[in-house]
Design an enzyme around this catalytic site. Sequence first.
Site, PDB file in Angstrom:
ATOM      1  CG  HIS A  45      43.537 -39.486  26.768  1.00 14.97           C
ATOM      2  ND1 HIS A  45      42.353 -38.792  26.866  1.00 14.97           N
ATOM      3  CD2 HIS A  45      43.270 -40.744  27.213  1.00 14.97           C
ATOM      4  CE1 HIS A  45      41.407 -39.585  27.347  1.00 14.97           C
ATOM      5  NE2 HIS A  45      41.948 -40.779  27.564  1.00 14.97           N
ATOM      6  CG  HIS A  61      52.496 -36.835  28.563  1.00 17.52           C
ATOM      7  ND1 HIS A  61      52.787 -36.831  29.925  1.00 17.52           N
ATOM      8  CD2 HIS A  61      51.849 -35.680  28.314  1.00 17.52           C
ATOM      9  CE1 HIS A  61      52.313 -35.724  30.461  1.00 17.52           C
ATOM     10  NE2 HIS A  61      51.746 -34.995  29.500  1.00 17.52           N
ATOM     11  CG  HIS A  99      50.268 -32.075  25.726  1.00 22.68           C
ATOM     12  ND1 HIS A  99      49.022 -32.477  26.116  1.00 22.68           N
ATOM     13  CD2 HIS A  99      51.096 -32.312  26.796  1.00 22.68           C
ATOM     14  CE1 HIS A  99      49.062 -32.919  27.368  1.00 22.68           C
ATOM     15  NE2 HIS A  99      50.315 -32.837  27.798  1.00 22.68           N
ATOM     16  CD  GLU A 124      48.467 -29.695  27.857  1.00 26.60           C
ATOM     17  OE1 GLU A 124      49.027 -30.048  28.906  1.00 26.60           O
ATOM     18  OE2 GLU A 124      47.270 -29.897  27.624  1.00 26.60           O
ATOM     19  CG  HIS A 168      53.862 -31.838  29.742  1.00 24.18           C
ATOM     20  ND1 HIS A 168      52.481 -31.740  29.644  1.00 24.18           N
ATOM     21  CD2 HIS A 168      54.332 -30.589  29.505  1.00 24.18           C
ATOM     22  CE1 HIS A 168      52.149 -30.496  29.386  1.00 24.18           C
ATOM     23  NE2 HIS A 168      53.253 -29.771  29.289  1.00 24.18           N
ATOM     24  CB  THR A 227      47.049 -30.135  31.378  1.00 29.74           C
ATOM     25  OG1 THR A 227      47.591 -31.276  30.686  1.00 29.74           O
ATOM     26  CG2 THR A 227      48.155 -29.239  31.877  1.00 29.74           C
TER      27      THR A 227
HETATM   28  N1  LIG Z   1      49.801 -32.949  31.121  1.00 29.85           N
HETATM   29  S1  LIG Z   1      49.519 -34.098  32.199  1.00 29.85           S
HETATM   30  O1  LIG Z   1      50.757 -34.493  32.803  1.00 29.85           O
HETATM   31  O2  LIG Z   1      48.514 -33.635  33.126  1.00 29.85           O
HETATM   32  C1  LIG Z   1      48.836 -35.473  31.338  1.00 29.85           C
HETATM   33  C2  LIG Z   1      47.923 -35.264  30.310  1.00 29.85           C
HETATM   34  F1  LIG Z   1      47.568 -34.006  29.928  1.00 29.85           F
HETATM   35  C3  LIG Z   1      47.346 -36.333  29.643  1.00 29.85           C
HETATM   36  F2  LIG Z   1      46.432 -36.117  28.680  1.00 29.85           F
HETATM   37  C4  LIG Z   1      47.676 -37.645  29.994  1.00 29.85           C
HETATM   38  S2  LIG Z   1      46.880 -38.993  29.216  1.00 29.85           S
HETATM   39  C5  LIG Z   1      45.220 -38.871  29.880  1.00 29.85           C
HETATM   40  C6  LIG Z   1      45.147 -39.512  31.256  1.00 29.85           C
HETATM   41  C7  LIG Z   1      45.422 -40.962  31.137  1.00 29.85           C
HETATM   42  C8  LIG Z   1      44.612 -41.750  30.304  1.00 29.85           C
HETATM   43  C9  LIG Z   1      44.907 -43.118  30.176  1.00 29.85           C
HETATM   44  C10 LIG Z   1      45.999 -43.653  30.831  1.00 29.85           C
HETATM   45  C11 LIG Z   1      46.343 -45.122  30.656  1.00 29.85           C
HETATM   46  O3  LIG Z   1      45.554 -45.823  29.990  1.00 29.85           O
HETATM   47  O4  LIG Z   1      47.426 -45.547  31.132  1.00 29.85           O
HETATM   48  C12 LIG Z   1      46.819 -42.843  31.671  1.00 29.85           C
HETATM   49  C13 LIG Z   1      46.515 -41.485  31.804  1.00 29.85           C
HETATM   50  C14 LIG Z   1      48.600 -37.873  31.011  1.00 29.85           C
HETATM   51  F3  LIG Z   1      48.913 -39.134  31.317  1.00 29.85           F
HETATM   52  C15 LIG Z   1      49.184 -36.802  31.697  1.00 29.85           C
HETATM   53  N2  LIG Z   1      50.061 -37.040  32.742  1.00 29.85           N
HETATM   54  C16 LIG Z   1      49.661 -37.943  33.779  1.00 29.85           C
HETATM   55  C17 LIG Z   1      48.462 -37.368  34.524  1.00 29.85           C
HETATM   56  C18 LIG Z   1      47.253 -38.255  34.681  1.00 29.85           C
HETATM   57  C19 LIG Z   1      47.289 -39.429  35.602  1.00 29.85           C
HETATM   58  C20 LIG Z   1      48.533 -39.748  36.357  1.00 29.85           C
HETATM   59  C21 LIG Z   1      49.705 -40.279  35.526  1.00 29.85           C
HETATM   60  C22 LIG Z   1      50.929 -39.384  35.468  1.00 29.85           C
HETATM   61  C23 LIG Z   1      50.825 -38.123  34.720  1.00 29.85           C
HETATM   62 ZN   LIG Z   2      51.042 -33.164  29.640  1.00 24.23          ZN
END
Ligand SMILES: NS(=O)(=O)c1c(F)c(F)c(SCCc2ccc(C(=O)O)cc2)c(F)c1NC1CCCCCCC1
Ligand SMILES: [Zn+2]
Length: 257
Positions: A66, A92, A94, A104, A117, A198
């Site tokens: 992602h 991470h 975007h 975003e 972010h 998000t």
């Molecule tokens: N903008 S955000 O901060 O909401 C955000 C995104 F938009 C994101 F798109 C992501 S990645 C998608 C969620 C995800 C998928 C796989 C794994 C893995 O395989 O380790 C981990 C996470 C992503 F990781 C995050 N941040 C994450 C929120 C999802 C789960 C908790 C981890 C910390 C922050």
């Molecule tokens: Zn993010």
Amino acid sequence: DDNAPHSQEKDPGQWAKHFPACSGTMQSPININTETTIFSPQLRPIQLSGYSLPASQLLTLKNNGHTVVLKLPESLAITGGYAQQYRAVQLHLHWGSPSNPGSEHTVDHKRFAGELHVVHYNTKYENFEAAVTRPDGLAVLGVFLEVGPRENPYYQQILEHLRSIQGEDDEVFVPGFNIAGLLPDNLHLYFHYNGSLTTPPCLESVKWTVFNQTVMLSKEQMSILVSSLQTDDNHLLMNNFRQDQSLHRRWVLASFE
Ligand SMILES: NS(=O)(=O)c1c(F)c(F)c(SCCc2ccc(C(=O)O)cc2)c(F)c1NC1CCCCCCC1
Ligand SMILES: [Zn+2]
């Protein structure tokens, strides 16, 4: 084709079926309408500690299908600008595609080329998992990426490894560096509002800080970002941004006039 939206990520309506918070009234990202932000002089400059990591400290960089995630040690902390102390979890990015921007958040409906972010959790909770469900549980610092004339040496510390994590779930160790170099120099001009993750589970636990000053990457660097990573079905990982969500009864604060 490369611009095909990837799976249900492009159809948020699907998210709420399995993650009810995704249809809440405090969702992120949002469009920041600078006409209606509220100047709040009590907003202090964001202060960071422990952000400068020695090259001997190895960090995991992962393509999770992602986005690209750099796991951060809890030694990185936000020590000013928030009511409580927050410690880092991960950062991470975007982005869009070679032909369109992919931040975003938008400002007066302007979408920037990309967005960083940096995710933190409130240390009044035991750990991230306990914090992620609380309204003051998370602090995410958002930084807009734009294309400029020079290569950005700090982003290069991440971008130079993307070729080696092209596949979903690929990961690599990268040497530590000054993570603060990824942020704008000016940490006291920012927007602040209450929102959410998000991505599913879309939990409404994020106190967002979106900096007004952008950071610049070279054209080549932006091109590497939008064309290096693949998703599970070997499509290019692009346009990994959520559409902006309605503000409902929220106000966006600004630390500047
Ligand atoms: N903008 S955000 O901060 O909401 C955000 C995104 F938009 C994101 F798109 C992501 S990645 C998608 C969620 C995800 C998928 C796989 C794994 C893995 O395989 O380790 C981990 C996470 C992503 F990781 C995050 N941040 C994450 C929120 C999802 C789960 C908790 C981890 C910390 C922050
Ligand atoms: Zn993010």
